[in-house]
Scaffold this motif. Structure first.
Motif, PDB file in Angstrom:
ATOM      1  N   LEU A 161       0.858  -1.146   0.068  1.00 32.02           N
ATOM      2  CA  LEU A 161       0.022   0.078  -0.036  1.00 32.02           C
ATOM      3  C   LEU A 161       0.595   1.414   0.013  1.00 32.02           C
ATOM      4  N   GLN A 162       1.984   1.411   0.571  1.00 26.93           N
ATOM      5  CA  GLN A 162       3.011   2.397   0.650  1.00 26.93           C
ATOM      6  C   GLN A 162       3.879   2.428  -0.323  1.00 26.93           C
ATOM      7  N   GLY A 163       3.678   1.523  -1.641  1.00 26.66           N
ATOM      8  CA  GLY A 163       4.363   1.624  -2.849  1.00 26.66           C
ATOM      9  C   GLY A 163       5.825   1.018  -2.951  1.00 26.66           C
ATOM     10  N   TYR A 164       5.929  -0.179  -1.741  1.00 24.89           N
ATOM     11  CA  TYR A 164       7.122  -0.757  -1.859  1.00 24.89           C
ATOM     12  C   TYR A 164       6.668  -2.119  -2.876  1.00 24.89           C
ATOM     13  N   ASP A 165       7.936  -2.688  -3.407  1.00 26.00           N
ATOM     14  CA  ASP A 165       7.810  -4.004  -4.131  1.00 26.00           C
ATOM     15  C   ASP A 165       8.177  -4.930  -3.098  1.00 26.00           C
ATOM     16  N   VAL A 166       7.125  -5.906  -3.189  1.00 24.55           N
ATOM     17  CA  VAL A 166       7.163  -6.898  -2.112  1.00 24.55           C
ATOM     18  C   VAL A 166       7.147  -8.316  -2.829  1.00 24.55           C
ATOM     19  N   ARG A 167       7.916  -9.147  -2.085  1.00 22.28           N
ATOM     20  CA  ARG A 167       7.664 -10.667  -2.400  1.00 22.28           C
ATOM     21  C   ARG A 167       7.214 -11.522  -1.272  1.00 22.28           C
ATOM     22  N   TYR A 168       6.339 -11.942  -1.259  1.00 23.69           N
ATOM     23  CA  TYR A 168       5.804 -13.120  -0.342  1.00 23.69           C
ATOM     24  C   TYR A 168       5.938 -14.477  -0.609  1.00 23.69           C
ATOM     25  N   LEU A 169       6.989 -15.379   0.011  1.00 26.16           N
ATOM     26  CA  LEU A 169       7.276 -16.706  -0.333  1.00 26.16           C
ATOM     27  C   LEU A 169       6.814 -17.746   0.656  1.00 26.16           C
ATOM     28  N   GLU A 170       6.185 -18.539   0.595  1.00 26.04           N
ATOM     29  CA  GLU A 170       6.046 -19.755   1.521  1.00 26.04           C
ATOM     30  C   GLU A 170       7.238 -20.592   1.368  1.00 26.04           C
ATOM     31  N   ALA A 171       8.406 -20.207   2.252  1.00 27.47           N
ATOM     32  CA  ALA A 171       9.647 -20.655   1.951  1.00 27.47           C
ATOM     33  C   ALA A 171      10.136 -22.247   1.441  1.00 27.47           C
ATOM     34  N   ASP A 172       9.480 -23.134   2.163  1.00 24.74           N
ATOM     35  CA  ASP A 172       9.856 -24.638   1.780  1.00 24.74           C
ATOM     36  C   ASP A 172       9.299 -24.732   0.418  1.00 24.74           C
ATOM     37  N   THR A 173       8.108 -24.068   0.150  1.00 26.71           N
ATOM     38  CA  THR A 173       7.643 -24.610  -1.195  1.00 26.71           C
ATOM     39  C   THR A 173       8.295 -23.967  -2.238  1.00 26.71           C
ATOM     40  N   GLU A 174       8.687 -22.870  -2.076  1.00 26.77           N
ATOM     41  CA  GLU A 174       9.333 -22.052  -3.100  1.00 26.77           C
ATOM     42  C   GLU A 174      10.753 -22.717  -3.407  1.00 26.77           C
ATOM     43  N   PHE A 175      11.418 -23.008  -2.248  1.00 27.23           N
ATOM     44  CA  PHE A 175      12.752 -23.411  -2.269  1.00 27.23           C
ATOM     45  C   PHE A 175      12.755 -24.907  -3.140  1.00 27.23           C
ATOM     46  N   ILE A 202       9.420 -11.579   2.139  1.00 27.58           N
ATOM     47  CA  ILE A 202       9.035 -12.215   3.167  1.00 27.58           C
ATOM     48  C   ILE A 202       9.187 -13.727   3.118  1.00 27.58           C
ATOM     49  N   LEU A 203       9.925 -14.523   3.775  1.00 31.28           N
ATOM     50  CA  LEU A 203      10.127 -15.957   3.958  1.00 31.28           C
ATOM     51  C   LEU A 203       9.332 -16.458   4.788  1.00 31.28           C
ATOM     52  N   ASP A 204       8.195 -17.001   4.687  1.00 27.25           N
ATOM     53  CA  ASP A 204       7.451 -17.512   5.705  1.00 27.25           C
ATOM     54  C   ASP A 204       7.443 -18.923   6.058  1.00 27.25           C
ATOM     55  N   ASP A 205       7.411 -19.341   7.054  1.00 25.83           N
ATOM     56  CA  ASP A 205       7.438 -20.714   7.606  1.00 25.83           C
ATOM     57  C   ASP A 205       8.766 -21.533   6.966  1.00 25.83           C
ATOM     58  N   LEU A 206       9.900 -20.748   7.397  1.00 25.10           N
ATOM     59  CA  LEU A 206      11.275 -21.564   7.153  1.00 25.10           C
ATOM     60  C   LEU A 206      11.510 -22.573   7.897  1.00 25.10           C
ATOM     61  N   PHE A 207      11.939 -23.791   7.389  1.00 27.79           N
ATOM     62  CA  PHE A 207      12.263 -24.979   7.799  1.00 27.79           C
ATOM     63  C   PHE A 207      11.093 -25.635   8.391  1.00 27.79           C
ATOM     64  N   LEU A 208       9.904 -25.499   7.768  1.00 23.50           N
ATOM     65  CA  LEU A 208       8.543 -26.047   8.412  1.00 23.50           C
ATOM     66  C   LEU A 208       8.908 -27.509   8.331  1.00 23.50           C
ATOM     67  N   ALA A 209       9.405 -28.065   7.117  1.00 25.61           N
ATOM     68  CA  ALA A 209       9.711 -29.360   6.637  1.00 25.61           C
ATOM     69  C   ALA A 209      11.078 -30.042   7.613  1.00 25.61           C
ATOM     70  N   ARG A 210      11.580 -29.004   8.401  1.00 25.29           N
ATOM     71  CA  ARG A 210      12.802 -29.262   9.132  1.00 25.29           C
ATOM     72  C   ARG A 210      14.009 -29.235   8.172  1.00 25.29           C
ATOM     73  N   ARG A 211      14.603 -30.406   7.813  1.00 24.33           N
ATOM     74  CA  ARG A 211      15.702 -30.164   6.748  1.00 24.33           C
ATOM     75  C   ARG A 211      15.194 -29.740   5.295  1.00 24.33           C
ATOM     76  N   ILE A 212      16.091 -28.967   4.968  1.00 21.64           N
ATOM     77  CA  ILE A 212      15.972 -28.269   3.589  1.00 21.64           C
ATOM     78  C   ILE A 212      16.853 -28.884   2.653  1.00 21.64           C
ATOM     79  N   SER A 213      16.847 -29.124   1.374  1.00 20.54           N
ATOM     80  CA  SER A 213      17.732 -29.619   0.446  1.00 20.54           C
ATOM     81  C   SER A 213      19.170 -28.530   0.425  1.00 20.54           C
TER      82      SER A 213
END
Length: 196
Positions: free
Chosen positions: A67-81, A106-117
């Motif tokens: 809303l304030q004019g910033y460029d934003v990216r929201y990622l569900e971290a594990d899914t996107e990685f 925004i990196l949401d829910d990082l390490f939700l699946a514990r180990r990442i690749s």
């Protein structure tokens, strides 16, 4: 900007139930909501138990930023990685560019699946390193305490390199309390008529 952000809902801190978990760092959340940290190239780590409102706060901050004019990216971290790990070299280059460029990531829910690749760990390090150099803000939410990140990354040195850059200019918010989702599930069960 909202469409480009990857956000799936328009949340605000006004529609958050602060009474349910009174120990949440409310003033720190509203401080983030001012978006001052984006201009400062600072970060925020929102760590705590599942269902305590970490994603709600991160999404509210992200929506306010659009809303304030910033460029934003929201990622569900594990899914996107995971998507990154399966991508071709050309696609990986594009994804990384898209994750480094915005004012706020925004990196949401990082390490939700514990180990990442290994690929996910490498891209996380690249994102943090490049955004740190460019002084671009990151908000990370996670159920995992930072002391355990080395375990989930499978590399203690990489974890300390990532945390060193993330935490140099960083607000740490700890979310303790009961789960909203469990409360809502219990309420639904309570109103379901018993089958005879």
């Amino acid at each position: 900007r909202f469409k480009r952000s990857g956000l799936d809902e328009r949340l605000s801190l006004a529609d958050f139930d602060w009474r349910f978990n009174p120990k949440l760092p409310r003033s720190a959340c509203f401080d983030l909501h001012t978006l001052k940290f984006i201009g400062e190239g600072a970060n925020a780590l929102i760590i705590g138990k599942p269902g305590t409102g970490k994603s709600h706060v991160a999404k509210a901050v992200a929506y306010q930023a659009t809303l304030q004019g910033y460029d934003v990216r929201y990622l569900e971290a594990d899914t996107e990685f995971a998507r990154y790990a399966l991508a071709s070299t050309a696609e990986r280059t594009e994804l990384l560019k898209d994750w480094v460029a915005p004012d706020l990531l925004i990196l949401d829910d990082l390490f939700l699946a514990r180990r990442i690749s290994e690929h996910a760990a490498e891209v996380l390090q690249a994102i943090v390193h490049q955004r740190y150099k460019l002084r671009r803000a990151i908000v990370i939410t996670s159920n995992r305490v930072v002391q355990d990140w080395g375990k989930y990354l499978g590399d203690a040195t990489m974890a300390s390199t990532i945390l060193d850059r993330l935490m140099h200019r960083c607000a740490m918010l700890e979310f303790e309390g009961k789960s909203y989702r469990l409360k809502e599930a219990a309420a639904r069960i309570a109103i379901t008529p018993e089958s005879s």
